[in-house]
Design an enzyme around this catalytic site. Structure first.
Site, short mmCIF file in Angstrom:
data_model
loop_
_atom_site.label_atom_id
_atom_site.label_comp_id
_atom_site.label_asym_id
_atom_site.label_seq_id
_atom_site.Cartn_x
_atom_site.Cartn_y
_atom_site.Cartn_z
N HIS A 1 48.93 87.43 44.98
CA HIS A 1 48.19 86.31 45.56
C HIS A 1 49.00 85.59 46.62
O HIS A 1 48.49 85.18 47.66
CB HIS A 1 47.77 85.32 44.47
CG HIS A 1 46.44 85.62 43.86
ND1 HIS A 1 45.26 85.57 44.56
CD2 HIS A 1 46.11 85.99 42.59
CE1 HIS A 1 44.25 85.89 43.76
NE2 HIS A 1 44.75 86.15 42.56
N GLU B 1 46.87 79.48 33.65
CA GLU B 1 45.54 79.66 34.22
C GLU B 1 44.88 80.90 33.59
O GLU B 1 43.75 80.84 33.11
CB GLU B 1 45.64 79.83 35.73
CG GLU B 1 44.30 80.08 36.41
CD GLU B 1 44.45 80.44 37.87
OE1 GLU B 1 43.44 80.38 38.59
OE2 GLU B 1 45.57 80.81 38.30
N HIS B 2 45.57 82.04 33.60
CA HIS B 2 45.09 83.27 32.99
C HIS B 2 46.05 83.67 31.87
O HIS B 2 47.27 83.69 32.07
CB HIS B 2 45.04 84.42 34.00
CG HIS B 2 44.22 84.12 35.22
ND1 HIS B 2 44.77 83.67 36.41
CD2 HIS B 2 42.89 84.23 35.44
CE1 HIS B 2 43.82 83.50 37.30
NE2 HIS B 2 42.66 83.83 36.75
N HIS C 1 25.28 37.80 26.35
CA HIS C 1 25.01 39.03 25.61
C HIS C 1 24.34 38.70 24.27
O HIS C 1 23.36 39.34 23.87
CB HIS C 1 26.31 39.80 25.36
CG HIS C 1 26.80 40.57 26.54
ND1 HIS C 1 27.22 39.97 27.70
CD2 HIS C 1 26.90 41.92 26.74
CE1 HIS C 1 27.60 40.90 28.55
NE2 HIS C 1 27.41 42.10 28.00
#
Length: 855
Positions: free
Chosen positions: A686, A752-753, A845
């Site tokens: 990569h 990641e993997h 409230h």
């Protein structure tokens, strides 16, 4: 000598105040402080902190350690004297031996409130005579007045003030102003009461920029705002750059030795400090500062064809020049030759640094950090740089943390040697070194954001005109309009050139990805009756407008278009805009066009980089604004995404932080070495910063050697072998004893993997806690997930798998809750709500309930 030190005594610190203090005084705190802060570590209890912990703090950036006498004796000879201070009660000064006194650079005295501050000054004076030439600080029991601070400064001492007693406002009975504490000992020798002030440039080697004057008011304003504010003898308070734009960020303010003049270290913006539009009133920059400025300018606008542009565009050329010049420097003999070759090496090295966003100041900061290390490595040369007749001494087994830069910042690779990974046995490394194995390259996101901001601002202000100009500049494409509208296929001329085999592959991948992501759709609402008459519902709605960034240009990445487009289509997003860089002729690859057609994209933005992200975030005349931006990209794209998501005007979110691609493979004795090597290399190709880790789970040495041989053999057969050589050289083999230890390391790394080449691999999936995507068994290569198995390949990197999921269908959905309360339900729920609202002091409230119930 500093007039005072600040004792950080609270976990909840006002960051603005801390920044102001850091400009003028050291901070006594072991925790996180601004980078420019001088940090002292205070160790009050010798039983809870040992010497190794103190050394670790000093190694990690603490400037000095303040320790009790018992610890100081243990640190003698290990920690340099200028890094140690003694923590002493005033009654124990006589217990300090000469050996200890000579082995420290100062003392912090603890006094009691019964002493009274007026008496302490004399006492401190006597202590300072005992510690000749050392710094003496006093831990004040009461709030010191400016007068006390001044008296202490006159005898060479300073006071430690608790952070809770410091303020940026005016001094009061309970708090003292940071400015008052800093200015207390400063006395002007001028009739107008002003202080001569030297301005020096922090990023450029303390170069003098000019001489101005300061008043107490201007110094206080500079401390408070962090900006250069001075006193004009004609016009009074002078905020530097208020009209010219040449503003200053103040890094540090210091007093000279006579306490009558100041030095401001600043980061100068704009044309420069001088009114003649020069960097300095004493002439322009020269030397390294001038070279750095020139290279930074060339990075932005160097003309095509110029040598500097070639260097920035061609990493291989720049790497080769650095290696060439380093070799020539080593061979130089005479003084003139050494200077000549060193100049060449510095030029190319600084070009490499500028291209990576590294400044001379960053280099100096790194040098300073290295100089502060107590623990040192032997510093032996790597094996490939040692002459064969000179044996190498054994290196200590310390582990280096990964760096953000590429291998050009380290010793050049042997281009003819084997392509191999580094190996570490996890059972013998220290906890500190194990932590380093988990680290990723340091990403200087702040510097990249500063670089992309002008591009983003340009597109935001000028829209399509800026997009066309930037696309012509970066992608060399002349466009009449940046936006393409349907139909993308089959009428577009580019689509006619699509290879039928590729089209069929895209169709098959689309079917698998669609099937898996359609199963993830959050369809039926979640309905829960929390108590009788109170029904709570959660339902999903698609994000209306999404932008999908698909890297392109010379590359063809239809897989990314699929992985982002399919879940957007499944989720039912009303508008899908794909952004991708055009080719030089302005066209888009037919593969991406075909995917755009398949996923029902509404438009294609022909632009890349930060300019595409800006157009999606803010919209232009033709480009629709989106609500969320997805997709990978280089550091420019990542920085732009981070910038726009933090701009409230953009009102846009992003998918996740991004970093270099990663794989971690766990392999045991059942693995096929060729398969393991192939999986490692599929990520290594990569880019040179790819993170590749093999965890060898009791893997026999013979099989590990087979894996390494396969890595080398398969890598040499790849077309991207040069990239693989660099990424593999930084990659890691971690040897573990058994699968449990291997899985523990993987979960800490959060890859990641994650690929499991393990005995009974499916059973180990239950043990995975942190990973982007898991590939189970020998026939599940990561490539399948990247392209066509059905899972998404847009996954968290940099360890973010601990907090983030990969992109999925629900990434393109948002969830809304509703509640329906009946009258009977409110009878039960109402009093509970009113009670809690009263507890918080929110009467309106409570009233909204009581008015319905008649309470």
């Amino acid at each position: 000598m500093f007039p005072f030190l600040a004792l950080l005594d609270s976990e909840h610190v006002d960051e603005e105040l801390l920044l102001a203090v850091s400009r003028v005084a050291p901070v006594i705190a072991p925790g996180s402080t601004p980078e420019s802060t001088i940090r002292y570590l205070l160790v009050e209890d010798s039983t809870s902190t040992d010497c190794n912990q103190i050394i670790t703090f000093l190694d990690n950036g603490a400037d000095k350690a303040i320790v009790p006498l018992s610890l100081a004796k243990s640190l003698l000879g290990t920690v340099p004297a200028h890094r140690l201070l003694l923590l002493l009660d005033v009654a124990n000064v006589s217990a300090v031996s000469d050996s200890v006194r000579n082995a420290v650079s100062g003392v912090l005295l603890k006094t009691s409130s019964s002493d009274g501050f007026g008496l302490d000054v004399d006492l401190v004076h006597s202590v300072s005579r005992f510690f000749v030439g050392a710094a003496v600080h006093v831990l004040a029991p009461d709030l010191p007045t400016p007068s006390i601070i001044s008296k202490l400064a006159n005898i060479g001492a300073s006071v430690v003030i608790p952070f809770s007693k410091l303020t940026l406002c005016s001094t009061s009975q309970k708090m003292i102003s940071v400015a008052d504490a800093f200015l207390a000992p400063i006395v002007s020798d001028r009739s107008d009461g002003l202080f001569p002030t030297v301005i020096s440039s922090d990023p450029h080697g303390k170069r003098s920029l000019g001489l101005v004057y300061s008043s107490r008011e201007s110094v206080a304003e500079s401390i408070r705002t962090g900006k250069g504010v001075y006193h004009s003898r004609k016009h009074g308070l002078w905020r530097k750059g208020e009209t010219s734009g040449a503003t200053q960020d103040v890094v540090r303010i210091r007093v000279d030795c006579d306490t009558d003049a100041l030095e401001f270290s600043v980061v100068q913006h704009g044309a420069g400090f001088c009114h003649l539009n020069r960097a300095s009133c004493f002439g322009d920059l020269d030397g390294l500062a001038a070279l750095e400025r020139t290279l930074a300018s060339r990075l932005v606008d160097a003309p095509e064809g110029s040598y500097t542009r070639r260097l920035f565009n061609d990493e291989e050329l720049l790497r080769a020049k650095i290696m060439e010049e380093a070799d020539e420097l080593c061979r130089a003999k005479t003084k003139e030759e050494v200077a000549f070759e060193a100049a060449d090496l510095i030029y190319f090295t600084l070009a490499r640094c500028v291209a990576a966003g590294v400044s001379v100041k960053d280099i100096e900061r790194s040098l300073d950090k290295k100089a502060m290390k107590i623990n040192r490595r032997p510093g032996n040369a790597k094996q490939q740089w040692i002459p064969k007749n000179e044996p190498q001494k054994t290196e200590l087994s310390r582990v280096e943390a990964p760096r953000a830069s590429t291998s050009s910042s380290k010793a050049p690779l042997d281009r003819n040697g084997p392509i191999q990974m580094r190996t570490v046995d996890i059972s013998v490394v220290s906890p500190e070194d194990r932590a380093k194995l988990l680290k990723r390259p340091v990403l200087r996101s702040d510097e990249m954001i500063a670089k992309v901001k002008p591009i983003v601002d340009n597109v935001r202000a000028r829209g399509d005109s800026a997009l066309r100009e930037l696309t012509a500049k970066f992608d060399k494409a002349q466009l009449d309009t940046p936006l393409l509208l349907p139909p993308f296929y089959p009428l577009a001329p580019e689509a006619q050139r699509l290879d039928p085999a590729v089209r069929d592959a895209i169709d098959a991948a689309y079917s698998n990805v669609y099937k898996f992501h359609a199963a993830q759709i959050d369809g039926a609402p979640l309905v829960v009756e929390t108590m009788p008459g109170v029904t709570c519902t959660r339902f999903a709605r698609p994000i209306a407008r999404v932008g999908l960034y698909v890297p392109g240009g010379t590359a063809v990445l239809p897989s990314t278009a699929l992985m982002l487009g399919v879940p957007a289509q499944v989720a039912g997003c009303e508008k899908i805009v794909i952004a991708t860089p055009p080719r030089a002729d302005g066209s888009i690859s037919p593969e991406v066009l075909y995917v755009a057609h398949k996923v029902g994209a509404h438009a294609i933005l022909r632009a890349g980089g930060a300019q595409a992200v800006a157009a999606l975030a803010y919209g232009t005349e033709t480009v629709p604004k989106v609500d969320k931006i997805f997709g990978p990209g280089n550091q420019w794209v990542t920085a732009a995404k981070m910038l726009v998501q933090n701009d409230t005007d953009a009102l846009v979110s992003i998918d996740m932080p991004a970093g270099p691609s990663e794989v971690l493979v766990i392999a045991d004795d059942t693995c096929n070495p060729a398969f393991v090597a192939a999986d490692l290399l599929s990520q290594a190709e990569h880019g040179i910063d790819s993170q590749v880790v093999l965890v060898a789970s009791s893997l026999p040495g013979t099989m590990l050697a087979e894996v390494e041989e396969e890595v080398d053999k398969q890598a040499h057969a790849l077309g991207r072998v040069d990239i693989v050589r660099e990424s593999v050289a930084k990659s890691l083999i971690v040897k573990t004893q058994g699968p449990e230890t291997a899985m523990e390391f993987s979960n800490d790394y959060a890859p990641e993997h994650l690929i499991l080449h393990m005995r009974d691999a499916p059973a180990w999936v239950d043990h995975v806690k942190n990973a982007g995507s898991v590939f189970v068994g020998p026939y599940s290569p990561e490539s399948c997930g990247d392209y066509a198995s059905g899972t998404n390949h847009t996954l968290p990197t940099n360890g973010y798998a601990r907090q983030f999921s990969g992109v999925n269908t629900q990434s393109f959905q948002k969830h809304i809750t509703s509640q329906e309360v009946t009258m009977d339900g409110l009878q039960t729920l109402g009093p509970i709500v009113a009670t809690l609202a009263d507890c918080e002091g929110l009467q309106a409230h409570a009233n909204a309930v009581r008015i319905r119930l008649g309470m």
